[in-house]
Write a protein that holds these residues in place. Sequence first.
Motif, PDB file in Angstrom:
ATOM      1  N   ILE A  94       0.086   5.542  -3.299  1.00  0.00           N
ATOM      2  CA  ILE A  94       0.937   6.388  -4.226  1.00  0.00           C
ATOM      3  C   ILE A  94       1.431   7.598  -4.324  1.00  0.00           C
ATOM      4  CG2 ILE A  94       1.292   7.563  -7.101  1.00  0.00           C
ATOM      5  CD1 ILE A  94      -0.387   5.506  -8.301  1.00  0.00           C
ATOM      6  N   THR A  95       0.692   8.137  -2.633  1.00  0.00           N
ATOM      7  CA  THR A  95       0.931   9.876  -2.135  1.00  0.00           C
ATOM      8  C   THR A  95       1.539   9.229  -1.461  1.00  0.00           C
ATOM      9  OG1 THR A  95      -2.008  10.076  -2.747  1.00  0.00           O
ATOM     10  CG2 THR A  95      -0.842  11.540  -1.747  1.00  0.00           C
ATOM     11  N   VAL A  96       0.678   8.003  -0.647  1.00  0.00           N
ATOM     12  CA  VAL A  96       2.168   8.071   0.686  1.00  0.00           C
ATOM     13  C   VAL A  96       3.645   7.563   0.421  1.00  0.00           C
ATOM     14  CG1 VAL A  96       2.756   5.855   2.744  1.00  0.00           C
ATOM     15  CG2 VAL A  96      -0.056   7.327   2.298  1.00  0.00           C
ATOM     16  N   LEU A  97       4.062   7.207  -1.075  1.00  0.00           N
ATOM     17  CA  LEU A  97       5.693   6.770  -1.225  1.00  0.00           C
ATOM     18  C   LEU A  97       5.897   7.834  -1.730  1.00  0.00           C
ATOM     19  CD1 LEU A  97       4.632   3.689  -3.504  1.00  0.00           C
ATOM     20  CD2 LEU A  97       5.541   4.013  -1.151  1.00  0.00           C
ATOM     21  N   LEU A  98       4.982   8.593  -2.421  1.00  0.00           N
ATOM     22  CA  LEU A  98       6.005   9.672  -2.560  1.00  0.00           C
ATOM     23  C   LEU A  98       6.303  10.780  -1.974  1.00  0.00           C
ATOM     24  CD1 LEU A  98       3.485  10.787  -6.325  1.00  0.00           C
ATOM     25  CD2 LEU A  98       5.627  10.328  -6.305  1.00  0.00           C
ATOM     26  N   LEU A  99       5.313  10.709  -0.644  1.00  0.00           N
ATOM     27  CA  LEU A  99       5.666  12.096   0.483  1.00  0.00           C
ATOM     28  C   LEU A  99       6.653  11.257   0.997  1.00  0.00           C
ATOM     29  CD1 LEU A  99       1.871  12.573   1.603  1.00  0.00           C
ATOM     30  CD2 LEU A  99       3.413  13.422   1.013  1.00  0.00           C
ATOM     31  N   LEU A 100       7.185   9.740   1.180  1.00  0.00           N
ATOM     32  CA  LEU A 100       7.603   9.342   2.320  1.00  0.00           C
ATOM     33  C   LEU A 100       9.171   9.541   1.446  1.00  0.00           C
ATOM     34  CD1 LEU A 100       6.443   5.603   3.319  1.00  0.00           C
ATOM     35  CD2 LEU A 100       7.249   7.670   4.756  1.00  0.00           C
ATOM     36  N   GLY A 116       8.355   2.704   9.477  1.00  0.00           N
ATOM     37  CA  GLY A 116       8.259   3.390  11.399  1.00  0.00           C
ATOM     38  C   GLY A 116       7.395   4.022  11.001  1.00  0.00           C
ATOM     39  N   LEU A 117       7.605   5.399  10.001  1.00  0.00           N
ATOM     40  CA  LEU A 117       5.911   6.121   9.933  1.00  0.00           C
ATOM     41  C   LEU A 117       5.273   5.548   9.034  1.00  0.00           C
ATOM     42  CD1 LEU A 117       5.820   9.058   9.809  1.00  0.00           C
ATOM     43  CD2 LEU A 117       7.479   9.134   7.657  1.00  0.00           C
ATOM     44  N   PHE A 118       6.145   5.218   7.604  1.00  0.00           N
ATOM     45  CA  PHE A 118       4.879   4.287   6.957  1.00  0.00           C
ATOM     46  C   PHE A 118       4.110   4.202   7.629  1.00  0.00           C
ATOM     47  CE2 PHE A 118       4.224   1.144   3.507  1.00  0.00           C
ATOM     48  CZ  PHE A 118       3.128   1.757   2.941  1.00  0.00           C
ATOM     49  N   ALA A 119       3.745   2.583   9.206  1.00  0.00           N
ATOM     50  CA  ALA A 119       2.821   1.743   9.709  1.00  0.00           C
ATOM     51  C   ALA A 119       2.758   2.719  10.125  1.00  0.00           C
ATOM     52  CB  ALA A 119       4.406   1.093   9.973  1.00  0.00           C
ATOM     53  N   GLY A 120       3.140   3.271  10.802  1.00  0.00           N
ATOM     54  CA  GLY A 120       2.623   4.202  12.024  1.00  0.00           C
ATOM     55  C   GLY A 120       1.630   6.019  11.508  1.00  0.00           C
ATOM     56  N   SER A 121       1.887   6.030  10.501  1.00  0.00           N
ATOM     57  CA  SER A 121       1.090   7.237   9.608  1.00  0.00           C
ATOM     58  C   SER A 121      -0.643   6.489   8.764  1.00  0.00           C
ATOM     59  CB  SER A 121       1.597   8.469   9.002  1.00  0.00           C
ATOM     60  OG  SER A 121       3.344   8.484   9.413  1.00  0.00           O
ATOM     61  N   ALA A 122      -0.185   5.471   8.144  1.00  0.00           N
ATOM     62  CA  ALA A 122      -0.642   4.827   7.660  1.00  0.00           C
ATOM     63  C   ALA A 122      -1.891   4.013   9.443  1.00  0.00           C
ATOM     64  CB  ALA A 122      -0.525   3.704   6.912  1.00  0.00           C
ATOM     65  N   THR A 123      -2.045   3.631  10.017  1.00  0.00           N
ATOM     66  CA  THR A 123      -2.239   2.584  10.859  1.00  0.00           C
ATOM     67  C   THR A 123      -2.574   1.779  10.414  1.00  0.00           C
ATOM     68  OG1 THR A 123      -4.370   3.460   9.611  1.00  0.00           O
ATOM     69  CG2 THR A 123      -3.044   4.694  11.883  1.00  0.00           C
ATOM     70  N   GLU A 124      -0.830   1.264   9.881  1.00  0.00           N
ATOM     71  CA  GLU A 124      -0.882  -0.408   9.136  1.00  0.00           C
ATOM     72  C   GLU A 124      -0.035  -0.997   9.406  1.00  0.00           C
ATOM     73  OE1 GLU A 124      -2.331  -3.238   8.388  1.00  0.00           O
ATOM     74  OE2 GLU A 124      -3.268  -2.579   6.623  1.00  0.00           O
ATOM     75  N   TYR A 160       2.370   6.340  15.242  1.00  0.00           N
ATOM     76  CA  TYR A 160       0.845   6.203  15.268  1.00  0.00           C
ATOM     77  C   TYR A 160      -0.222   6.989  15.296  1.00  0.00           C
ATOM     78  CZ  TYR A 160      -3.025   2.761  15.575  1.00  0.00           C
ATOM     79  OH  TYR A 160      -4.500   2.239  15.543  1.00  0.00           O
ATOM     80  N   LEU A 161      -0.128   6.930  16.645  1.00  0.00           N
ATOM     81  CA  LEU A 161      -1.349   8.437  17.898  1.00  0.00           C
ATOM     82  C   LEU A 161      -1.879   9.263  16.855  1.00  0.00           C
ATOM     83  CD1 LEU A 161      -3.332   8.143  19.893  1.00  0.00           C
ATOM     84  CD2 LEU A 161      -2.027   9.030  21.050  1.00  0.00           C
ATOM     85  N   PHE A 162      -0.777  10.217  15.770  1.00  0.00           N
ATOM     86  CA  PHE A 162      -0.883  10.871  15.393  1.00  0.00           C
ATOM     87  C   PHE A 162      -1.951  11.012  14.316  1.00  0.00           C
ATOM     88  CE2 PHE A 162       2.121  12.469  18.215  1.00  0.00           C
ATOM     89  CZ  PHE A 162       2.129  14.172  18.923  1.00  0.00           C
ATOM     90  N   GLY A 163      -0.964  10.210  13.551  1.00  0.00           N
ATOM     91  CA  GLY A 163      -2.184   9.320  12.593  1.00  0.00           C
ATOM     92  C   GLY A 163      -3.863   9.082  12.324  1.00  0.00           C
ATOM     93  N   LEU A 164      -3.165   8.226  14.161  1.00  0.00           N
ATOM     94  CA  LEU A 164      -4.873   7.601  14.282  1.00  0.00           C
ATOM     95  C   LEU A 164      -5.933   9.012  13.881  1.00  0.00           C
ATOM     96  CD1 LEU A 164      -6.930   5.749  14.416  1.00  0.00           C
ATOM     97  CD2 LEU A 164      -5.683   5.731  16.790  1.00  0.00           C
ATOM     98  N   VAL A 474       1.281  13.539  10.376  1.00  0.00           N
ATOM     99  CA  VAL A 474       0.122  14.132  10.510  1.00  0.00           C
ATOM    100  C   VAL A 474      -0.214  14.718   8.772  1.00  0.00           C
ATOM    101  CG1 VAL A 474      -1.029  15.844  10.659  1.00  0.00           C
ATOM    102  CG2 VAL A 474      -0.014  14.616  12.146  1.00  0.00           C
ATOM    103  N   LEU A 475       0.785  15.091   7.816  1.00  0.00           N
ATOM    104  CA  LEU A 475       0.625  15.075   6.859  1.00  0.00           C
ATOM    105  C   LEU A 475       0.490  13.863   5.878  1.00  0.00           C
ATOM    106  CD1 LEU A 475       3.766  17.827   6.844  1.00  0.00           C
ATOM    107  CD2 LEU A 475       1.152  18.119   6.763  1.00  0.00           C
ATOM    108  N   VAL A 476       1.335  12.194   6.401  1.00  0.00           N
ATOM    109  CA  VAL A 476       1.629  11.085   5.482  1.00  0.00           C
ATOM    110  C   VAL A 476       0.371  10.829   5.835  1.00  0.00           C
ATOM    111  CG1 VAL A 476       2.080   8.943   5.275  1.00  0.00           C
ATOM    112  CG2 VAL A 476       4.055  10.947   5.597  1.00  0.00           C
ATOM    113  N   SER A 477      -0.814  11.031   6.762  1.00  0.00           N
ATOM    114  CA  SER A 477      -1.468  10.802   7.044  1.00  0.00           C
ATOM    115  C   SER A 477      -2.724  11.535   6.325  1.00  0.00           C
ATOM    116  CB  SER A 477      -1.608  10.667   8.447  1.00  0.00           C
ATOM    117  OG  SER A 477      -4.091   9.747   8.975  1.00  0.00           O
TER     118      SER A 477
END
Length: 555
Positions: A94-100, A116-124, A160-164, A474-477
């Motif tokens: 829910i939080t990630v979808l609101l931020l996106l 891509g932002l979603f996948a990288g930030s969530a490292t999924e 991805y790297l920043f989210g990780l 970084v924020l989405v992560s």
Amino acid sequence: MSFIAQPVVALFVSLALGHLIGKIRIGSVAVGGVCGTLFVALAIGQLGVTISPDLKNVAFALFIYALGFTAGPQFFNNIRGGWRYGILSFVEVITVLLLLAAAIVLFGLDAGTASGLFAGSATESAVLGTASEAMTRLALPAAEITRLQGNMATAYSITYLFGLVAIVVFTTQIGPLLLGIDVREASAALARELGAEDDTAKENGVPQIVSRGFRAGAIGGTSVGAFENSVSGAVTVTLVGRGGNFEKATTETMLEADDIVLVIGRRRAVIAISERLGAEVPLPVGANVPLVEREVVLTRREVRGRRIRDLRRLASAEQRRGVFISRIRRLGQSIPALPGTILEQGDILTLYGTDGAITRAGPELGHLLSPNAATDFVMLGLGIVAGLLLGELSLKIGALNLTLGTGGGALVSGLVFGWLHMHRPQGGAIPSEAAAFMKDFGLATFIAAVGLSVGPDAFALLKQYGLVLPVLSVLVSALPALASLYIGRYLLKIEGPILLGAIAGQHCSTPSISALVSLAGNSIPVIGYTVTYAISNVLLPLMGPVVVAMAGLIG
């Protein structure tokens, strides 16, 4: 360069160099083979290499089905009974979808960049597959779809790297600071509450389950069964020696003071009961009982939610004799096999004891695993086909056309077939090593194919957004992790180390849990990790098409 430009060569060069780059560490965090593969594939892709879409689809179907198959036993169980930790996975989504949604409105992100932002930030990484397929269903020219997929791959490689790094730093540094705990001390305290032995024994490599020989001493005149019951089955007498001859002990065997008894049990229990026995004695050569290990999948409903120590109360005196739980695997992660550890359906227990005792006790817990199990390709093929057919179904609500797609269908099918195999292990087997290969190779091949097909135009995204994407990642992560930290601590009352593990799991971050376990000094954080990991590993990929649709509606 023409040799490298051959599709097969380009693919395996991407895999090899990508996983080599993936070993590079920034502090305690490794880049990872998937991200490294994408970096190399993006570079080689500038030569104009193209990979057949069919190969990409096959690789992703293998990966996503194996992901569902391995998660199935734990997923359904955690949805039903693990809500206290599992709710954090829903907080993440829910939080990630609101931020996106906010990022799409503020920065005008297209469907590819947002995915891509979603996948990288969530490292999924699995999100790339479900989102990529959703883009192919958009009513857009082929060239525009290719551009969106290129933006997705590029945005993922940047974020991805920043989210990780953000989630690793949060779980190991920021989170403990906000909770006001020392992770190592708090984890050790929780381990002691669960019945852990002292840390000195572990550091010195002393085995947890031991066998010792003693004179019967004060327990002479009683039966083996009476003695074992008096210590609540904490130890088992396996052999009794009298007059130089050793015989297998039964519950009816009567003991004499001069008898030598071979006792097996957890080290602490053996030390505790030694005060009731005579002097410890060395055993003659050949007097030891052969001990073996076998794995069993826990399926018995009455056992779910019980602590390990409770199993001995549920079992009869004969069923519990001579067998102990030495290890527990849950979703491929080892969790503490302590007396206070709570068991869940789908756990893989390593039983340690005599062969006869394990053969007797195993079926009372679930299904003993065959050490020589092979992949059942009949059920594998049927499972993937069922998933692909399921992905073709759609539901139209107004302007929205909702569908699971190939990825979502294969994931759901894998969940169901994995759950069925747990209860009916006679068919449909995919050994853990084979499933791990399917996931690793399938995902790496899919990522390489995406990177190779992106083309030179994708790097235009770097000029367009600059530092916006790293900051957003970084924020989405971090923000969903921050929300879960306070919800978990003050509303759900989750213990600190377990809460941090659950946050790593809601993010599907294996590097985070590895760093956290190293910081904790034991595997206590994994207790929370496995619950949220099982749920997030399903929810996050299913959100790929949602992000694509959301970007189209509000972008």
